[in-house]
Design a protein around this motif. Structure first.
Motif, short mmCIF file in Angstrom:
data_model
loop_
_atom_site.label_atom_id
_atom_site.label_comp_id
_atom_site.label_asym_id
_atom_site.label_seq_id
_atom_site.Cartn_x
_atom_site.Cartn_y
_atom_site.Cartn_z
N ARG A 120 -27.51 124.01 8.53
CA ARG A 120 -28.73 124.68 8.92
C ARG A 120 -29.24 124.11 10.25
O ARG A 120 -29.20 122.89 10.46
N ARG A 143 -31.73 128.62 10.53
CA ARG A 143 -30.63 129.46 10.05
C ARG A 143 -29.42 128.62 9.70
O ARG A 143 -29.22 127.56 10.29
N TYR A 170 -31.29 133.07 7.09
CA TYR A 170 -32.46 132.61 7.83
C TYR A 170 -33.55 132.15 6.87
O TYR A 170 -33.83 132.81 5.85
N ASP A 219 -25.10 135.44 15.52
CA ASP A 219 -26.42 135.29 14.89
C ASP A 219 -26.34 135.46 13.38
O ASP A 219 -27.33 135.25 12.67
N TRP A 234 -38.49 128.76 12.14
CA TRP A 234 -37.41 129.53 11.54
C TRP A 234 -36.12 128.74 11.74
O TRP A 234 -35.86 128.22 12.85
N GLU A 237 -38.89 134.47 2.31
CA GLU A 237 -38.44 135.19 3.50
C GLU A 237 -38.00 136.60 3.14
O GLU A 237 -37.51 136.83 2.03
#
Length: 115
Positions: free
Chosen positions: A45, A38, A93, A89, A36, A6
Motif C-alpha cells: 500500500r 492504494r 483504494y 492506477d 487516500w 470507501e
C-alpha cells in the motif's frame, strides 16, 4: 472499532475517470489530515494524496495533474477525483488519516483500469 467506508470504484477504460468517496466519522474528519492510499496487485500500500483540515493538498508524483483530493466539511467526506486513468492506477483504494491508524483501515474500493 471504527472503519472508514470507501466507495466509487469500478472498471474503467484507460483515459477514463472515476470519483471515489470516503465517509469519515466527524471526530476523525474534524481533527486530522486525511489521505487516500492504494495497493496495486501484489504490491504494498502506498500514499497517493493528502488533504489537511485547512484544505492544503499534496500528491505523489505519479498522479499529479490527474487526481484531485477534496473534503466536504458538511458531509464529513473525503473524495478523490481521478482523471486520465492509466492501467498502472489499478489498485484497491483506501482512505485513512495521515499518518494512518491501523483500526481505521476499511475494505477499500477496487479500481480496475483496462480496455
Amino acid at each position: 472499532q471504527v472503519q472508514l467506508v470507501e466507495s466509487g470504484g469500478g472498471l474503467v477504460q484507460p483515459g477514463g475517470s472515476l470519483r471515489l468517496s470516503c465517509a469519515v466519522p466527524w471526530n476523525i474528519f474534524s481533527f486530522y489530515t486525511m489521505g487516500w492510499y492504494r495497493a496495486p496487485p501484489g504490491k504494498q500500500r502506498e500514499l497517493v494524496a493528502t488533504i489537511t483540515t485547512g484544505g492544503s493538498t499534496n500528491y505523489v508524483d505519479s498522479v499529479k495533474g490527474r487526481f484531485t483530493i477534496s473534503r466536504d466539511n458538511a458531509k464529513n467526506t473525503v473524495s478523490l477525483q481521478m482523471n486520465s486513468l492509466k492501467p498502472e492506477d489499478t489498485a484497491v483504494y483506501y482512505c485513512n488519516k495521515n499518518p494512518p491508524s491501523m483500526p481505521y483501515w476499511g475494505k477499500g474500493t477496487l479500481v480496475t483500469v483496462s480496455s
